[in-house]
Write a protein that holds these residues in place. Structure first.
Motif, PDB file in Angstrom:
ATOM      1  N   ASP A 174      53.341-160.451  -0.209  1.00 19.37           N
ATOM      2  CA  ASP A 174      52.924-159.470  -1.214  1.00 19.37           C
ATOM      3  C   ASP A 174      51.410-159.356  -1.369  1.00 19.37           C
ATOM      4  O   ASP A 174      50.876-158.243  -1.419  1.00 19.37           O
ATOM      5  CB  ASP A 174      53.572-159.776  -2.568  1.00 19.37           C
ATOM      6  CG  ASP A 174      55.072-159.561  -2.574  1.00 19.37           C
ATOM      7  OD1 ASP A 174      55.603-158.981  -1.605  1.00 19.37           O
ATOM      8  OD2 ASP A 174      55.729-159.982  -3.552  1.00 19.37           O
ATOM      9  N   PRO A 175      50.645-160.469  -1.460  1.00 19.84           N
ATOM     10  CA  PRO A 175      49.190-160.303  -1.623  1.00 19.84           C
ATOM     11  C   PRO A 175      48.539-159.549  -0.466  1.00 19.84           C
ATOM     12  O   PRO A 175      47.635-158.739  -0.677  1.00 19.84           O
ATOM     13  CB  PRO A 175      48.683-161.753  -1.702  1.00 19.84           C
ATOM     14  CG  PRO A 175      49.857-162.557  -2.145  1.00 19.84           C
ATOM     15  CD  PRO A 175      51.036-161.897  -1.509  1.00 19.84           C
ATOM     16  N   HIS A 176      49.010-159.782   0.758  1.00 19.56           N
ATOM     17  CA  HIS A 176      48.409-159.135   1.919  1.00 19.56           C
ATOM     18  C   HIS A 176      48.791-157.663   2.023  1.00 19.56           C
ATOM     19  O   HIS A 176      48.067-156.879   2.655  1.00 19.56           O
ATOM     20  CB  HIS A 176      48.802-159.887   3.194  1.00 19.56           C
ATOM     21  CG  HIS A 176      48.337-161.314   3.195  1.00 19.56           C
ATOM     22  ND1 HIS A 176      49.205-162.378   3.026  1.00 19.56           N
ATOM     23  CD2 HIS A 176      47.101-161.862   3.305  1.00 19.56           C
ATOM     24  CE1 HIS A 176      48.525-163.509   3.047  1.00 19.56           C
ATOM     25  NE2 HIS A 176      47.244-163.230   3.220  1.00 19.56           N
ATOM     26  N   THR A 177      49.886-157.284   1.398  1.00 20.35           N
ATOM     27  CA  THR A 177      50.304-155.883   1.436  1.00 20.35           C
ATOM     28  C   THR A 177      49.312-154.986   0.703  1.00 20.35           C
ATOM     29  O   THR A 177      49.221-153.791   0.994  1.00 20.35           O
ATOM     30  CB  THR A 177      51.724-155.742   0.849  1.00 20.35           C
ATOM     31  OG1 THR A 177      52.637-156.473   1.686  1.00 20.35           O
ATOM     32  CG2 THR A 177      52.190-154.302   0.788  1.00 20.35           C
ATOM     33  N   PHE A 178      48.559-155.549  -0.240  1.00 22.78           N
ATOM     34  CA  PHE A 178      47.545-154.749  -0.929  1.00 22.78           C
ATOM     35  C   PHE A 178      46.544-154.127   0.054  1.00 22.78           C
ATOM     36  O   PHE A 178      45.901-153.125  -0.264  1.00 22.78           O
ATOM     37  CB  PHE A 178      46.778-155.610  -1.939  1.00 22.78           C
ATOM     38  CG  PHE A 178      47.501-155.871  -3.222  1.00 22.78           C
ATOM     39  CD1 PHE A 178      47.836-154.845  -4.083  1.00 22.78           C
ATOM     40  CD2 PHE A 178      47.843-157.169  -3.576  1.00 22.78           C
ATOM     41  CE1 PHE A 178      48.504-155.094  -5.275  1.00 22.78           C
ATOM     42  CE2 PHE A 178      48.506-157.441  -4.769  1.00 22.78           C
ATOM     43  CZ  PHE A 178      48.836-156.394  -5.627  1.00 22.78           C
TER      44      PHE A 178
END
Length: 317
Positions: A136-140
């Motif tokens: 999830d954090p890298h999807t930003f």
């Protein structure tokens, strides 16, 4: 996810405020790493799935954003003191060299051959804070990229999210490991008991993910993660098998051995290489992101192993 107990004046001010409806908010300065990283984690979670009973409009409250900016500045100032290679002409091979450097004590080696069952449960408890929202954090970064770098990131993320099949999402697969170890699979169940070093590792991803100016650092973070994953995950799987774990218990780790062997090439060359070709002024940030994750992971592993060597738990119990 339930709000955790505070660990100092700033985290107490944040948690107390979020327990009420939105209102004017101010807070002082943290008195410890525990206080800073818990407060920052609580604030960042407002941009993920939120907290039980907390009004969603707190997410963009000016008072909370102002505090978050001050905490982030302190955290980033610490990170900026880390040494980063000065040569940014060949970032993929710089990343390869960085991820092959001798690190701190080998937590994966300990888990493979020496850890007891309760120690492996502790390890999974620490990791659950990230793995239950893995990727999830890298999807930003996706909407902040274009061209080949964007396509490469999406290729990695598709695998992380199970190719659209819920049961194959890495977030879901880790629940099988937790269930086999008798752990609570509720999202964020163990934020209360993990130390600040664990929270800092998670805050690092959110710091990079929530700031467009740090998109290069986020890609470097992901690349270093993928490039140092295969060997440790093989060790984790073998360690859990040694302790009696069955196929369901080890599936998460075994999946990463196969997937990340491919991801490391995509991340280094197709993602980071393409990004640096398109935005060469941010190449140093890619190496900075890699250095940060390698250093903070070593710090966390050293803390866990030092507690175990003293015959103590690595958790806040």
């Amino acid at each position: 996810m339930k709000l955790p107990s505070s660990r100092g004046p700033v985290s107490d001010a944040v948690i107390t405020a979020l327990s009420q409806g939105p209102h004017d908010f101010t807070a002082g300065d943290p008195d410890s790493d525990d206080d800073l990283h818990l407060a920052l984690f609580v604030l960042y979670e407002l941009h993920y799935r939120g907290w039980d009973g907390v009004d969603d409009t707190w997410e963009w409250h000016p008072g909370l954003l102002g505090l978050r900016a001050r905490l982030e500045a302190a955290f980033e100032a610490e990170l900026r003191r880390l040494p980063v290679p000065g040569d940014t002409g060949d970032v993929p091979h710089q990343l390869i060299a960085m991820t092959r450097e001798p690190g701190g004590p080998s937590l994966s080696g300990y888990l493979r051959g020496r850890a007891g069952y309760e120690q492996f449960r502790e390890f999974a408890t620490h990791r659950s804070v990230y793995h239950l929202r893995e990727a999830d954090p890298h999807t930003f970064a996706i909407p902040r990229l274009s061209g080949a770098a964007k396509a490469a990131l999406i290729e990695v993320q598709i695998d992380e999210y199970g190719g659209g099949t819920a049961a194959r999402m890495h977030q879901e697969m880790f629940k099988e490991t937790m269930t086999a170890l008798g752990l609570d699979t509720t999202y964020g169940a163990y934020v209360e008991v993990v130390p600040w070093q664990t929270l800092a590792n998670n805050n690092l991803m959110s710091l990079f993910g929530l700031h467009r100016r740090l998109r290069g650092a986020l890609l470097g973070h992901l690349a270093a993660y993928e490039m140092t994953s295969t060997g440790p995950n093989r060790a984790y799987g073998n360690g859990l098998r040694r302790l009696g774990g069955d196929e369901n218990a080890t599936r998460f780790y075994d999946e990463h051995v196969e997937a990340d062997a491919v991801h490391e090439q995509i991340a280094a060359f197709d993602m980071c290489g393409s990004f640096c070709a398109a935005e060469p002024e941010l190449a140093a940030d890619v190496l900075f992101g890699a250095r940060c994750v390698l250093t903070l992971e070593d710090r966390w592993a050293g803390y866990v192993l030092s507690r175990w060597e003293q015959g103590e738990s690595s958790l806040r119990i």
